[in-house]
Scaffold this active site. Sequence first.
Site, PDB file in Angstrom:
ATOM      1  N   HIS A   1       0.853  -1.190   0.000  1.00  0.00           N
ATOM      2  CA  HIS A   1       0.000   0.000   0.000  1.00  0.00           C
ATOM      3  C   HIS A   1       0.888   1.240   0.000  1.00  0.00           C
ATOM      4  O   HIS A   1       1.358   1.678   1.031  1.00  0.00           O
ATOM      5  CB  HIS A   1      -0.913  -0.010   1.226  1.00  0.00           C
TER       6      HIS A   1
ATOM      7  N   TYR B   1       0.129   7.315   3.119  1.00  0.00           N
ATOM      8  CA  TYR B   1       0.903   6.443   3.993  1.00  0.00           C
ATOM      9  C   TYR B   1       2.395   6.649   3.750  1.00  0.00           C
ATOM     10  O   TYR B   1       2.802   7.392   2.850  1.00  0.00           O
ATOM     11  CB  TYR B   1       0.506   4.975   3.779  1.00  0.00           C
TER      12      TYR B   1
ATOM     13  N   ARG C   1      -0.091  -0.542  -4.819  1.00  0.00           N
ATOM     14  CA  ARG C   1      -1.181   0.431  -4.929  1.00  0.00           C
ATOM     15  C   ARG C   1      -0.624   1.841  -4.832  1.00  0.00           C
ATOM     16  O   ARG C   1       0.159   2.147  -3.925  1.00  0.00           O
ATOM     17  CB  ARG C   1      -2.201   0.190  -3.816  1.00  0.00           C
TER      18      ARG C   1
ATOM     19  N   GLY D   1     -14.686   6.060  -7.642  1.00  0.00           N
ATOM     20  CA  GLY D   1     -15.653   6.858  -8.375  1.00  0.00           C
ATOM     21  C   GLY D   1     -16.124   6.264  -9.695  1.00  0.00           C
ATOM     22  O   GLY D   1     -16.559   6.998 -10.577  1.00  0.00           O
TER      23      GLY D   1
END
Length: 174
Positions: free
Chosen positions: A28, A33, A80, A155
Amino acid sequence: DDIRATLNDYRHAAQCAFEAGFDGVELHGANGYLLDQFLRDGINRRTDEYGGSIPNRARFHLEATKALCEVWGPSRVGVRLSPSGVFNHVYDTTPRETFGYAVSELGRLGLAYLHIMEAMARDLETGPAIWPEYEAIPASYFRPLFKGTLVTNAGFTKEKADLYLKEGWADAIA
């Protein structure tokens, strides 16, 4: 020393997941992060080999990815990214260049997939407020830079997902 220790922590976490019988891991590196913070010049003010230039800022992200690949092999590792995200006011002044570089380098590793988040409603509201030149970057921008499996999300309607799949801008919508 802390960076080396943290890279070892990523490797150890990957090893624990492997020993626990997982099928693979996703790193991630999005949403503000730690890895995202290193990558973006809006927050990374380092002056050592992990700051300054785009390759330097991408170094930690790439080293962490390679650490997971050492445990799993690249075909069981996904990454990601959120190039349009500005969560916790983490931004980049040249996101196309920064993330373009990161995506190109990740593409050389033979990963299982790359997961690129598109802009969410809060990004479209917050982005221009913290960086006037903010621009949402669609996952399709990265398709020519990454030949492996590309996953995107955030979205999507059925119609938008169908378009991305039809045009080959993504291989899957999450």
